[in-house]
Design a protein around this motif. Structure first.
Motif, PDB file in Angstrom:
ATOM      1  N   CYS A   1       0.832  -1.209   0.000  1.00  0.00           N
ATOM      2  CA  CYS A   1       0.000   0.000   0.000  1.00  0.00           C
ATOM      3  C   CYS A   1       0.867   1.259   0.000  1.00  0.00           C
ATOM      4  CB  CYS A   1      -0.927   0.014   1.212  1.00  0.00           C
ATOM      5  SG  CYS A   1      -2.255  -1.183   1.138  1.00  0.00           S
TER       6      CYS A   1
ATOM      7  N   GLN B   1       2.370   1.770  -3.395  1.00  0.00           N
ATOM      8  CA  GLN B   1       1.391   2.276  -4.354  1.00  0.00           C
ATOM      9  C   GLN B   1       1.067   3.748  -4.090  1.00  0.00           C
ATOM     10  OE1 GLN B   1      -0.151   1.035  -7.099  1.00  0.00           O
ATOM     11  NE2 GLN B   1       1.303  -0.640  -6.960  1.00  0.00           N
TER      12      GLN B   1
ATOM     13  N   VAL C   1      -7.164  -5.916  -5.673  1.00  0.00           N
ATOM     14  CA  VAL C   1      -6.369  -4.724  -5.977  1.00  0.00           C
ATOM     15  C   VAL C   1      -6.061  -4.652  -7.470  1.00  0.00           C
ATOM     16  CG1 VAL C   1      -4.125  -3.625  -5.600  1.00  0.00           C
ATOM     17  CG2 VAL C   1      -5.397  -4.542  -3.663  1.00  0.00           C
TER      18      VAL C   1
END
Length: 146
Positions: A18, A21, A83
């Motif tokens: 996360c 990203q 995702v």
């Protein structure tokens, strides 16, 4: 090692993914506004800290015969697929699929029914979509419907 340790490692890995990203995203920069990446950063750092806490607090035990938990592994794979599908299918369809599968997968073996899973998925995805788009004015991924 306990199952807690493996869950903590999975949380740390998801948090690192996360954060990676988030840092790859280039948001609009406003003068006094922290930007749209503030909350995801806080959430990812919180997830990372929680994962590290679970790893550090896991008590050392004898190595279990069953190190691999199929139920958790399938959910981690489903989360990774979710995702990936967000950009392809968009938020609404991806969330419907993920929530329906997760509810179905986590239900008891004798009670795995598709209809309650789909109802839960529609309610959750609809509520989250409405909340973010209408109340928070967030543009969610549309995928192929863009």
């Amino acid at each position: 090692m306990r199952k807690d340790w493996w869950i903590g490692i999975a949380l740390v890995l998801v948090a690192v993914l996360c954060i990676w990203q988030i840092e790859m995203t280039t948001p609009l920069e406003l003068e006094s506004d922290p930007g749209p990446l503030l909350f995801p950063r806080i959430a990812a750092i919180g997830l990372l800290l929680c994962g590290l806490g679970v790893v550090l607090s896991a008590k050392k035990e004898k190595l279990s015969k069953k190190l691999f938990n199929l139920q958790a592994a399938v959910l981690v794979a489903a989360l990774i697929g979710y995702v990936i599908l967000l950009d392809i299918l968009g938020f609404l369809i991806s969330t419907l699929l993920f929530v329906a599968f997760s509810v179905w997968w986590l239900s008891r073996d004798g009670e795995k029914k598709l209809v309650p899973s789909l109802v839960a998925a529609v309610l959750v995805a609809g509520a989250v979509y409405y909340g973010f788009t209408e109340m928070f004015n967030v543009i969610l991924p549309r995928g192929v419907f863009n």
